[in-house]
Structure formats: C-alpha cells, structure tokens
Design a protein around this motif. Structure first.
Motif, PDB file in Angstrom:
ATOM      1  N   ARG A 179       0.827  -1.211   0.000  1.00  0.00           N
ATOM      2  CA  ARG A 179       0.000   0.000   0.000  1.00  0.00           C
ATOM      3  C   ARG A 179       0.860   1.260   0.000  1.00  0.00           C
ATOM      4  O   ARG A 179       0.541   2.244  -0.686  1.00  0.00           O
ATOM      5  CB  ARG A 179      -0.918   0.003   1.225  1.00  0.00           C
ATOM      6  CG  ARG A 179      -2.006  -1.054   1.199  1.00  0.00           C
ATOM      7  CD  ARG A 179      -2.982  -0.833   2.339  1.00  0.00           C
ATOM      8  NE  ARG A 179      -3.720   0.413   2.145  1.00  0.00           N
ATOM      9  CZ  ARG A 179      -4.391   1.045   3.109  1.00  0.00           C
ATOM     10  NH1 ARG A 179      -4.378   0.557   4.353  1.00  0.00           N
ATOM     11  NH2 ARG A 179      -5.037   2.159   2.853  1.00  0.00           N
ATOM     12  N   GLY A 215       0.959   3.499  -3.162  1.00  0.00           N
ATOM     13  CA  GLY A 215       0.301   4.757  -2.839  1.00  0.00           C
ATOM     14  C   GLY A 215       1.156   5.963  -3.181  1.00  0.00           C
ATOM     15  O   GLY A 215       0.667   6.953  -3.739  1.00  0.00           O
ATOM     16  N   HIS A 274       0.179   8.639  -6.204  1.00  0.00           N
ATOM     17  CA  HIS A 274      -0.218   9.983  -5.750  1.00  0.00           C
ATOM     18  C   HIS A 274       1.028  10.844  -5.527  1.00  0.00           C
ATOM     19  O   HIS A 274       1.350  11.215  -4.390  1.00  0.00           O
ATOM     20  CB  HIS A 274      -1.039   9.874  -4.464  1.00  0.00           C
ATOM     21  CG  HIS A 274      -2.262   9.020  -4.600  1.00  0.00           C
ATOM     22  ND1 HIS A 274      -3.425   9.465  -5.187  1.00  0.00           N
ATOM     23  CD2 HIS A 274      -2.491   7.718  -4.242  1.00  0.00           C
ATOM     24  CE1 HIS A 274      -4.333   8.495  -5.180  1.00  0.00           C
ATOM     25  NE2 HIS A 274      -3.797   7.437  -4.609  1.00  0.00           N
ATOM     26  N   ILE A 297       0.930   9.209   3.327  1.00  0.00           N
ATOM     27  CA  ILE A 297       0.567   7.977   2.629  1.00  0.00           C
ATOM     28  C   ILE A 297       1.158   6.756   3.358  1.00  0.00           C
ATOM     29  O   ILE A 297       0.486   5.746   3.556  1.00  0.00           O
ATOM     30  CB  ILE A 297       1.067   8.027   1.173  1.00  0.00           C
ATOM     31  CG1 ILE A 297       0.314   9.112   0.393  1.00  0.00           C
ATOM     32  CG2 ILE A 297       0.897   6.669   0.498  1.00  0.00           C
ATOM     33  CD1 ILE A 297       0.868   9.366  -0.993  1.00  0.00           C
ATOM     34  N   SER A 309      -1.036   3.809   5.272  1.00  0.00           N
ATOM     35  CA  SER A 309      -0.962   2.452   4.719  1.00  0.00           C
ATOM     36  C   SER A 309      -1.139   1.382   5.794  1.00  0.00           C
ATOM     37  O   SER A 309      -1.489   0.238   5.492  1.00  0.00           O
ATOM     38  CB  SER A 309       0.367   2.239   3.987  1.00  0.00           C
ATOM     39  OG  SER A 309       1.465   2.228   4.885  1.00  0.00           O
TER      40      SER A 309
END
Length: 297
Positions: free
Chosen positions: A275, A279, A283, A291, A295
């Motif tokens: 993640r 992520g 992004h 982020i 996660s």
C-alpha cells in the motif's frame, strides 16, 4: 544459544499481538513475530529490542528472569515502536539502563509523537506508557563482563538511523530490522529514495564479518546463519525491485510476493508495504509521509 568462553546469547521470539481485520486474500491481519536477544555471562546480562505490548513484556520478562542474571542494559536498535515501547516496563522490572545511539533516540521520540496516530489505533489498550528514557554511551560501546558490545550506525533500512549491535567475541550481530529471517520485510519507508540505502546498510553488516545474525523479525524455526540471512535479505530487495516494475497494483504485488515467498511470516507487513509503495507512486503530489502512515490503517 552460542557460548564463547563465559559469554552466551539466546533469542526469544514473541508472538505478535492480536489485530482486527483481514488481508486481501482473506487471511486475518497478523503482525510479524518479534525477536529479542539476551546476551549473558556468569552474573550479568544485556537485553535487546524488548517489544511493544504489556503482554510481550511480561512473557519476555519471565523468560529473562529464568536465566537468573542481573540485567544491566537494554539496547534498542532503532526507533520503531514495536522494538522498544515495552522497554520501560522491563527496565523497571530489572533495574536496567536503556541505551541507544543519538540517532535512534531521536527516532524514538518521533515514534512517541506518531503513536496516537498509529500504534494506539492498531493495538488499543495493549501498549504501555512509553517515555523515552534511553541514554547514549561513550563511543557507542559498552561492555558485558569484559566483552565489548559495539553499537554500529548503518543508516537507513526500514527506518532512518538504524543501528546494529556487534558482539565480536561471539561473531554476532544483533541486526534489528536491517536483516530479516523468514519474515516479510517492511519496505514502506523506502517508497521515497528506493532500496539503495538499505543495500548499503546490509553491506555494513556484512563488513563486520558475523557468523551469526539475529534479526528483529524472524521465524523461530530458522537458524541465525549470517551468510544465509544476509543473502536472503538482499534477494528480497531485488525481487521487490523487479515486481515493482512488473506489477501494476498493490494487490498484484502482494499476491506475487506470496507466490515467491509462500512460507514467509508477517503478511500484514507485506500488505502495508504494498500500500505504501504503490500509494506513493500513484499519488506523487501528496505528502508521502501521510501515505506511508495511512498504509497501516
């Protein structure tokens, strides 16, 4: 357990705490097993990385007490809370000093600041108060019954300011989270900057010439062979680089890693890593620190 004259090391692997939720493959979320090392001589002992929950502190403390030694110091390899939030309980129980490098102490303070946003959400009510009481020692070294214990800064691995404990008389490195052993590696904090710094940290561990490496997260059924654990940690990073080029989503990365490492423990950490890595990739205009933090949640 490995004797060198009157110096011995032994390893206790604590079970991860319970956690709510399931992974993408339907498995329950389960943190990694956590390893603590006890170095001891005829009378005194040093403990490393004592875990994070009250239950872990109790179980580990009972194991240490059964060795019937005077625990003089508790060494912390790095600032992630799962390695030291229980240090205060054990320091009080045994009358021990908590020691770390200046860099690790700074990271510990950072973990205290983020604790309400992360650890207290994941493990509500399980983690004891965690004031930072660690102190530095001159030249980053101390002794246990005449044997040198050397704190070696190795830089970034799963976090900044990682250190390892080198015990030359045992041919031992207590590696914290620089080297892993049969457990999925937390790569989330390499989402910015890549794995090059971690590979440099591995090189620094290898340059110490250890025969044995105790990893902060390890499968208790595996041995502490330095050559194997170092090689497997490097390979895991190489595979991560490859899969990041070939897999388009966090879920496909997660599944591909399981296919390559079906016996590795700590699949929650694999999912958190996926993640975070994807992520940050997906992004680029958002704060990567946020982020990486989310996660976990």
């Amino acid at each position: 357990m490995n004797p060198a004259g009157d110096l011995i090391y032994d390893v206790f692997v604590n079970d991860p705490p319970p956690q709510d939720g399931v992974l993408p493959n339907g498995e329950p979320k389960r943190f990694s097993p956590m390893a603590s090392t006890l170095l001891y001589g005829r009378e005194d002992a040093v403990l490393t990385d004592p875990g994070m929950t009250e239950d872990q502190a109790r179980v580990l403390g009972d194991w240490v007490a059964a060795k019937d030694r005077n625990v003089t110091d508790i060494f912390i390899t790095h600032g992630h809370g799962d390695h030291w939030f229980a240090a205060g309980l054990l320091a009080e129980r045994f009358g021990a000093r908590v020691v770390a490098t200046a860099g690790t102490i700074a990271q510990m303070r950072g973990s205290v600041a983020t604790r309400p946003l992360l650890w207290d959400k994941l493990y509500a009510g399980l983690v004891p108060p965690s004031p930072v009481t660690a102190v530095t020692v001159p030249d980053n070294r101390f002794t246990l019954e005449g044997h040198d214990l050397v704190m070696v800064d190795v830089g970034h691995a799963d976090a900044d300011d990682n250190t390892v404990l080198h015990v030359p008389d045992l041919g031992l490195v207590v590696a914290g989270d620089v080297i892993y052993n049969g457990v999925h590696m937390y790569l989330g904090q390499s989402a910015v900057g890549g794995f090059g710094p971690w590979r440099d940290a591995i090189d620094k561990v290898e340059a110490l010439g250890p025969r044995h490496v105790v990893c902060g997260h390890q499968n208790s059924r595996l041995d502490d062979d330095a050559k194997r654990t170092i090689a497997e940690t490097r390979q895991y990073l190489d595979d991560a680089d490859e899969l990041l080029r070939t897999e388009n989503t966090a879920v496909s990365y997660f599944n591909a890693k399981i296919a390559r490492y079906p016996d590795y423990l700590g699949r929650l950490i694999l999912w958190v890593t996926a993640r975070a890595l994807y992520g940050v990739r997906e992004h680029p205009d958002e704060d990567p620190r946020q982020i990486i933090l989310t996660s976990w949640l």
